[in-house]
Design a protein around this motif. Structure first.
Motif, PDB file in Angstrom:
ATOM      1  N   ASN A 502       2.244  20.585   6.339  1.00  0.00           N
ATOM      2  CA  ASN A 502       2.712  21.960   6.172  1.00  0.00           C
ATOM      3  C   ASN A 502       1.800  22.955   6.873  1.00  0.00           C
ATOM      4  O   ASN A 502       0.573  22.887   6.752  1.00  0.00           O
ATOM      5  N   LEU A 503       2.406  23.893   7.596  1.00  0.00           N
ATOM      6  CA  LEU A 503       1.698  25.031   8.160  1.00  0.00           C
ATOM      7  C   LEU A 503       2.064  26.265   7.357  1.00  0.00           C
ATOM      8  O   LEU A 503       3.203  26.423   6.913  1.00  0.00           O
ATOM      9  N   THR A 504       1.109  27.152   7.166  1.00  0.00           N
ATOM     10  CA  THR A 504       1.364  28.381   6.412  1.00  0.00           C
ATOM     11  C   THR A 504       1.729  29.517   7.362  1.00  0.00           C
ATOM     12  O   THR A 504       1.508  29.443   8.576  1.00  0.00           O
ATOM     13  N   ALA A 505       2.274  30.591   6.794  1.00  0.00           N
ATOM     14  CA  ALA A 505       2.566  31.777   7.590  1.00  0.00           C
ATOM     15  C   ALA A 505       1.282  32.345   8.193  1.00  0.00           C
ATOM     16  O   ALA A 505       1.285  32.871   9.307  1.00  0.00           O
ATOM     17  N   GLY A 506       0.162  32.200   7.447  1.00  0.00           N
ATOM     18  CA  GLY A 506      -1.121  32.656   7.974  1.00  0.00           C
ATOM     19  C   GLY A 506      -1.550  31.866   9.201  1.00  0.00           C
ATOM     20  O   GLY A 506      -2.119  32.426  10.149  1.00  0.00           O
ATOM     21  N   ASP A 507      -1.287  30.548   9.204  1.00  0.00           N
ATOM     22  CA  ASP A 507      -1.603  29.739  10.388  1.00  0.00           C
ATOM     23  C   ASP A 507      -0.847  30.250  11.606  1.00  0.00           C
ATOM     24  O   ASP A 507      -1.409  30.405  12.700  1.00  0.00           O
ATOM     25  N   ILE A 508       0.440  30.498  11.422  1.00  0.00           N
ATOM     26  CA  ILE A 508       1.290  30.867  12.551  1.00  0.00           C
ATOM     27  C   ILE A 508       0.899  32.234  13.116  1.00  0.00           C
ATOM     28  O   ILE A 508       1.044  32.489  14.310  1.00  0.00           O
ATOM     29  N   ALA A 509       0.391  33.092  12.264  1.00  0.00           N
ATOM     30  CA  ALA A 509       0.011  34.430  12.725  1.00  0.00           C
ATOM     31  C   ALA A 509      -1.374  34.465  13.370  1.00  0.00           C
ATOM     32  O   ALA A 509      -1.761  35.501  13.933  1.00  0.00           O
ATOM     33  N   ARG A 510      -2.138  33.362  13.324  1.00  0.00           N
ATOM     34  CA  ARG A 510      -3.510  33.368  13.853  1.00  0.00           C
ATOM     35  C   ARG A 510      -3.507  33.293  15.375  1.00  0.00           C
ATOM     36  O   ARG A 510      -2.876  32.403  15.964  1.00  0.00           O
ATOM     37  N   PRO A 511      -4.211  34.163  16.064  1.00  0.00           N
ATOM     38  CA  PRO A 511      -4.326  34.064  17.527  1.00  0.00           C
ATOM     39  C   PRO A 511      -5.007  32.747  17.915  1.00  0.00           C
ATOM     40  O   PRO A 511      -6.004  32.343  17.311  1.00  0.00           O
ATOM     41  N   GLY A 512      -4.463  32.074  18.916  1.00  0.00           N
ATOM     42  CA  GLY A 512      -5.067  30.844  19.424  1.00  0.00           C
ATOM     43  C   GLY A 512      -4.908  29.645  18.511  1.00  0.00           C
ATOM     44  O   GLY A 512      -5.593  28.624  18.703  1.00  0.00           O
ATOM     45  N   PHE A 513      -3.994  29.712  17.531  1.00  0.00           N
ATOM     46  CA  PHE A 513      -3.888  28.614  16.572  1.00  0.00           C
ATOM     47  C   PHE A 513      -3.408  27.328  17.232  1.00  0.00           C
ATOM     48  O   PHE A 513      -3.849  26.233  16.862  1.00  0.00           O
ATOM     49  N   ALA A 514      -2.520  27.415  18.221  1.00  0.00           N
ATOM     50  CA  ALA A 514      -1.963  26.202  18.833  1.00  0.00           C
ATOM     51  C   ALA A 514      -3.073  25.345  19.435  1.00  0.00           C
ATOM     52  O   ALA A 514      -3.142  24.129  19.198  1.00  0.00           O
ATOM     53  N   ASP A 515      -3.934  25.952  20.236  1.00  0.00           N
ATOM     54  CA  ASP A 515      -5.023  25.187  20.857  1.00  0.00           C
ATOM     55  C   ASP A 515      -5.973  24.632  19.800  1.00  0.00           C
ATOM     56  O   ASP A 515      -6.413  23.474  19.885  1.00  0.00           O
ATOM     57  N   LEU A 516      -6.308  25.461  18.803  1.00  0.00           N
ATOM     58  CA  LEU A 516      -7.200  25.022  17.734  1.00  0.00           C
ATOM     59  C   LEU A 516      -6.619  23.823  17.003  1.00  0.00           C
ATOM     60  O   LEU A 516      -7.310  22.824  16.750  1.00  0.00           O
ATOM     61  N   PHE A 517      -5.323  23.892  16.682  1.00  0.00           N
ATOM     62  CA  PHE A 517      -4.699  22.826  15.908  1.00  0.00           C
ATOM     63  C   PHE A 517      -4.572  21.537  16.724  1.00  0.00           C
ATOM     64  O   PHE A 517      -4.871  20.444  16.224  1.00  0.00           O
ATOM     65  N   LEU A 518      -4.158  21.648  17.987  1.00  0.00           N
ATOM     66  CA  LEU A 518      -4.001  20.447  18.808  1.00  0.00           C
ATOM     67  C   LEU A 518      -5.349  19.765  19.042  1.00  0.00           C
ATOM     68  O   LEU A 518      -5.428  18.524  19.065  1.00  0.00           O
ATOM     69  N   ASP A 519      -6.405  20.546  19.220  1.00  0.00           N
ATOM     70  CA  ASP A 519      -7.744  19.955  19.332  1.00  0.00           C
ATOM     71  C   ASP A 519      -8.105  19.202  18.054  1.00  0.00           C
ATOM     72  O   ASP A 519      -8.698  18.112  18.094  1.00  0.00           O
ATOM     73  N   ARG A 520      -7.713  19.771  16.910  1.00  0.00           N
ATOM     74  CA  ARG A 520      -7.994  19.129  15.621  1.00  0.00           C
ATOM     75  C   ARG A 520      -7.244  17.801  15.509  1.00  0.00           C
ATOM     76  O   ARG A 520      -7.792  16.808  15.032  1.00  0.00           O
ATOM     77  N   VAL A 521      -5.998  17.791  15.940  1.00  0.00           N
ATOM     78  CA  VAL A 521      -5.194  16.558  15.882  1.00  0.00           C
ATOM     79  C   VAL A 521      -5.797  15.499  16.794  1.00  0.00           C
ATOM     80  O   VAL A 521      -5.987  14.335  16.401  1.00  0.00           O
ATOM     81  N   ASP A 522      -6.103  15.879  18.043  1.00  0.00           N
ATOM     82  CA  ASP A 522      -6.636  14.910  19.004  1.00  0.00           C
ATOM     83  C   ASP A 522      -7.998  14.379  18.563  1.00  0.00           C
ATOM     84  O   ASP A 522      -8.301  13.189  18.741  1.00  0.00           O
ATOM     85  N   SER A 523      -8.817  15.247  17.963  1.00  0.00           N
ATOM     86  CA  SER A 523     -10.136  14.805  17.495  1.00  0.00           C
ATOM     87  C   SER A 523     -10.011  13.798  16.358  1.00  0.00           C
ATOM     88  O   SER A 523     -10.853  12.903  16.207  1.00  0.00           O
ATOM     89  N   SER A 524      -8.963  13.916  15.568  1.00  0.00           N
ATOM     90  CA  SER A 524      -8.782  12.986  14.452  1.00  0.00           C
ATOM     91  C   SER A 524      -8.340  11.604  14.915  1.00  0.00           C
ATOM     92  O   SER A 524      -8.595  10.604  14.243  1.00  0.00           O
ATOM     93  N   GLY A 525      -7.649  11.541  16.053  1.00  0.00           N
ATOM     94  CA  GLY A 525      -7.136  10.259  16.541  1.00  0.00           C
ATOM     95  C   GLY A 525      -5.713   9.965  16.107  1.00  0.00           C
ATOM     96  O   GLY A 525      -5.140   8.941  16.497  1.00  0.00           O
TER      97      GLY A 525
END
Length: 660
Positions: A502-525
Motif C-alpha cells: 500500500n502507498l499512502t496519499a502522503g507518499d504520492i504527494a512527495r517530490p521525487g518519491f518515484a526514484d526514492l521508492f524504486l531505489d528502495r525496491v532494487d536495494s531490497s532485491g
C-alpha cells in the motif's frame, strides 16, 4: 394501604404528576415523579427504578415521545413501562407499543386498578430478571438460509459446537452428515412450502449426539430459519464457548454473558458500552418498518466488524432492543476507547434505505465494571452515561464515573515513534486467490502494531496515530522497508506470488518519491515485476494529474497499480479515468452486498463490468463465505481475498498454508 413493593418507581405525568405520585407512594413505592420530559431518561436511570409510568392521557404526542425516549433504557435494563391512556384514545395503544411500552391502562380507572397495573408491571420486570439470571438456552444454536441470495449463516454458537472456524456452504454442511441423515435433511427441506412452512428432522453429530433441527420458512423474507436442539448434553467446553460467542442474540443472553464475566475475575477490566443510533425513528416513519429493520441489521454488522477486529472474538455484541446495541469486552481502556471511536465513525457513514440515503450517527455510554457490580448495575451505569451523551449537544460518548486523560489517538501518537525504534511494527500477509483455480496467486502486506498493553493494533488506527503525530511519511517508509526486506527473503515456495504493497496519499504527494521508492525496491532485491502498488480510493489524492504522472513512472518501471477499497468514496469514476491501473479491488462492504438484495447485486455487477471493460483485473476484498464467492464468480470477479481463504497471517503461517 401499604403494599409489599418497597421499590423505586419513576412517574412522568404532564398534568397529574402529584396525584399519581401520591397513589403510588401510599402503596409503598419510592416515587420519583416528573412533569417535564427533559432529562427523563437520566432521571429514570438514576432513580434505580425497574418500572416507569408514562401518563399519556390528553397528551398523546408528548407521551409517545417520552415512551420512545425511555424505551432503550427500559429494554436494556429489563424493566417495564406502563402507559396510561384516555378511554377515547385507545387507538394510540399500538403506537405506544411500537414506541416501547410494555403495559397499558385506560382511564377512568380506580386506585385499586392503578396499583394492580403497577404490580403486573413489577412482576414483568422481576420475571425478566429471573430469566436473565437463568442458565443457557439452546435457541442460540441455529442457522438461516437466504433462498434468493443462496447465503447460509450459522450462529457463532453452532459454529463453535460443530468445530467450524469459518463460514461454510450448504453442501459442506450436508457432507458432515451420514448418508441416511443427509437424505432426511434434504427431504425435510424439499417438503417445505407455503402450505407447509414448518417441519423438523433429526440427525447424529459426531461428539455431540442426537440433534433435532426445527425449520421454518419465512415467506416474507424468503428465508429458511432453523433452531438446533441437542437432545443429549452438550460437551462442557463447547457449551461454555457457545454461550460466550452466541450471547449476542438478545438482551437476556447479554445479561447472562455479563453475569458470567463478573463472576470470573480476570486480569483485564470488563468494559460495557451501549450504542444508540440517532434519528432512527425518522427512518421507521419515513420508509416503514422493513426499511428500519434492514438498517438495524446493517448497523449491527458494522458494530460486529469493529468488535471482531479490535476487541476479538470473545467480545459481546447484542441488540438490546429498539435501536440500542450493547458491546462488552475485557480489554485495556485505551483499546476500548479506540473501538468506541471506530464504532462512532462506522455508524456516521450513510446507510442506504430504499431509494434514499440516511445519515444517523450515534451516542455511546461507557462503563467499566467495579468489583461490586452486578450485570444489572453495570448496565444501568452504562445507560446513565448514554443518557448523558444524548442530552449533550455535541458529545458522542460519555463515560460513567470516570475521567479521561485525552483522546486515545493522541495517546498512541505519543508512543508511536518509540514503537518503530523498538521493532513493534510488524507485517502480516493476506492471501489473494484465483477464483477459477483456487490457487493462491499473491498476498497483500498489512501493517500491525504489536502494542505492549493493547495487543495488536490494525493499520487504520496505526496510520491515524501516525497522522496525529506527523509521522505518516516516516511510518510509511518504515513499513515499505520492512515488507520488501521480508519478501526478498521469501523461500522458493513463495517465489511465484505477487506482493501488494500500500502507498499512502502522503507518499504520492512527495517530490521525487518515484526514484526514492524504486531505489528502495532494487536495494531490497525483490523483483519489480512481482510488485503491485495499491492506492486507496478514499486516500484524498487532491491532484490526480500529479498522481497519474507518478503512477505512470512506477508502472513503466515494471510495477503494477491497483486501486484499493473501490466503492467507498466519491471520486471513483474520476480515478478510473485519470490513473494508469491494472487492478480494481472492490471494497469489502460492497463485495459482501453481492448476496444481498437484487439492487445490491446490480451495483456490484456494474462495477465489475465497468472494470473489465477497461481491461482491469477485479479483486474482491472481504469474502467470507462460499455464497459470496459463488455470486462474485458468476459476475466475473477473477481474484478474491478474505476470511474464506485466510485471515492476515504471519510469514511462517503463509509458508505452511502454501505447503497445504
Amino acid at each position: 394501604m401499604i403494599a409489599a413493593y418497597q421499590a423505586p418507581l419513576f412517574v412522568l405525568s404532564f398534568r397529574q404528576r402529584d396525584e399519581l405520585a401520591s397513589l403510588a407512594a401510599g402503596a409503598g413505592w419510592q416515587v420519583v415523579a416528573a412533569r417535564r420530559a427533559g432529562g427523563a431518561e437520566r432521571r429514570f436511570l438514576s432513580s434505580g427504578a425497574a418500572v416507569a409510568v408514562i401518563d399519556a392521557r390528553g397528551a398523546t404526542e408528548d407521551g409517545l415521545s417520552a415512551v420512545a425516549m425511555l424505551s432503550g433504557a427500559i429494554e436494556a435494563n429489563g424493566g417495564a413501562l406502563l402507559a396510561l391512556v384516555s378511554r377515547g384514545e385507545v387507538g394510540t395503544i399500538a403506537a405506544l407499543f411500537e414506541a416501547g411500552a410494555t403495559h397499558f391502562l385506560a382511564s377512568p380507572f380506580s386506585e385499586a386498578e392503578f396499583l394492580q397495573a403497577l404490580r403486573f408491571a413489577a412482576r414483568h420486570a422481576e420475571r425478566l430478571a429471573r430469566e436473565w439470571a437463568a442458565g443457557p438456552v439452546f435457541a442460540t444454536l441455529g442457522w438461516r438460509y437466504d433462498l434468493a441470495g443462496k447465503a447460509l449463516v450459522l450462529t457463532p454458537g453452532l459454529m463453535e459446537l460443530l468445530g467450524l472456524e469459518r463460514a461454510v456452504g450448504v453442501r459442506a454442511l450436508l457432507r458432515r452428515l451420514d448418508k441416511g441423515d443427509r437424505a432426511a435433511a434434504v427431504a425435510a427441506l424439499r417438503r417445505m412450502s407455503p402450505a407447509r412452512p414448518a417441519t423438523a428432522f433429526a440427525h447424529d453429530a459426531d461428539g455431540i449426539g442426537r440433534m433435532v433441527q426445527h425449520l421454518q420458512w419465512d415467506q416474507t423474507t424468503q428465508r429458511i430459519e432453523a433452531v438446533v436442539e441437542p437432545l443429549g448434553s452438550v460437551p462442557e467446553p463447547a457449551a461454555e464457548m457457545r454461550e460466550a460467542l452466541a450471547g449476542n442474540r438478545d438482551a437476556s443472553n447479554a445479561r447472562r454473558w455479563l453475569t458470567r464475566q463478573l463472576e470470573n475475575s480476570r486480569e483485564e477490566p470488563l468494559h460495557m458500552m451501549l450504542v444508540a443510533l440517532n434519528r432512527f425513528e425518522m427512518v421507521n416513519t419515513a420508509y416503514g418498518r422493513s426499511a428500519g429493520d434492514a438498517l438495524l441489521r446493517s448497523a449491527q454488522k458494522r458494530i460486529d466488524d469493529v468488535a471482531r477486529e479490535m476487541l476479538g472474538r470473545d467480545a459481546l455484541v447484542s441488540r438490546m432492543g429498539g435501536a440500542t446495541f450493547a458491546v462488552a469486552a475485557r480489554a485495556p481502556r485505551l483499546r476500548i476507547d479506540l473501538a468506541v471511536a471506530r464504532i462512532a465513525a462506522e455508524l456516521a457513514r450513510p446507510f442506504v434505505t430504499g431509494e434514499s440515503i440516511a445519515v444517523l450517527g450515534c451516542r455511546i455510554g461507557l462503563a467499566e465494571a467495579r468489583e461490586e457490580d452486578s450485570a444489572a448495575s453495570l448496565l444501568r451505569r452504562a445507560s446513565e452515561a448514554l443518557a448523558e451523551a444524548r442530552e449533550s449537544d455535541s458529545a458522542t460518548m460519555r463515560v460513567a464515573d470516570a475521567d479521561t486523560d485525552g483522546e486515545p489517538i493522541d495517546r498512541l501518537a505519543v508512543e508511536l515513534n518509540h514503537a518503530m525504534d523498538r521493532g513493534e511494527i510488524s507485517v502480516l500477509f493476506q492471501p489473494q486467490v484465483s477464483v477459477s483455480t483456487g490457487a493462491i496467486v499473491g498476498v497483500e502486506a498489512l501493517a500491525r502494531w504489536e502494542h505492549g498493553v493493547l495487543g495488536t493494533i490494525g493499520a487504520e488506527t496505526l496510520f491515524a496515530a501516525a497522522a496525529r503525530a506527523d509521522l505518516d511519511i516516516g511510518l510509511s517508509d518504515h513499513i515499505q522497508k520492512l515488507v520488501l526486506a521480508q519478501a526478498a527473503a521469501w523461500p522458493t515456495s513463495l517465489a511465484g506470488l505477487r506482493l501488494s504493497l500500500n502507498l499512502t496519499a502522503g507518499d504520492i504527494a512527495r517530490p521525487g518519491f518515484a526514484d526514492l521508492f524504486l531505489d528502495r525496491v532494487d536495494s531490497s532485491g525483490f523483483p519489480r515485476s512481482r510488485l503491485t502498488l495499491e492506492i486507496t480510493e478514499s486516500g484524498l489524492i487532491e491532484d490526480l494529474g500529479i498522481a497519474s504522472n507518478l503512477l505512470s513512472v512506477l508502472r513503466g518501471a515494471g510495477c503494477r497499480i491497483a486501486i484499493d477499497d473501490f466503492g467507498t468514496g466519491y471520486s471513483s469514476l474520476a480515478y478510473l479515468k485519470a490513473l494508469p491501473l491494472d487492478y480494481l479491488k472492490i471494497d469489502k462492504k460492497l463485495a459482501q452486498d453481492i448476496t444481498g438484495s437484487p439492487r445490491d447485486r446490480i451495483v456490484v455487477r456494474g462495477v465489475i463490468d465497468m472494470a473489465r471493460s477497461l481491461g482491469l483485473t477485479v479483486i474482491a476484498e472481504g469474502v467470507e463465505n462460499e455464497a459470496q464467492l459463488e455470486a462474485l464468480a458468476k459476475e466475473g470477479c477473477q481474484i478474491y481475498q478474505g476470511f474464506l481463504c485466510s485471515e492476515p497471517i504471519t510469514l511462517a503461517a503463509l509458508v505452511a498454508l502454501m505447503a497445504r
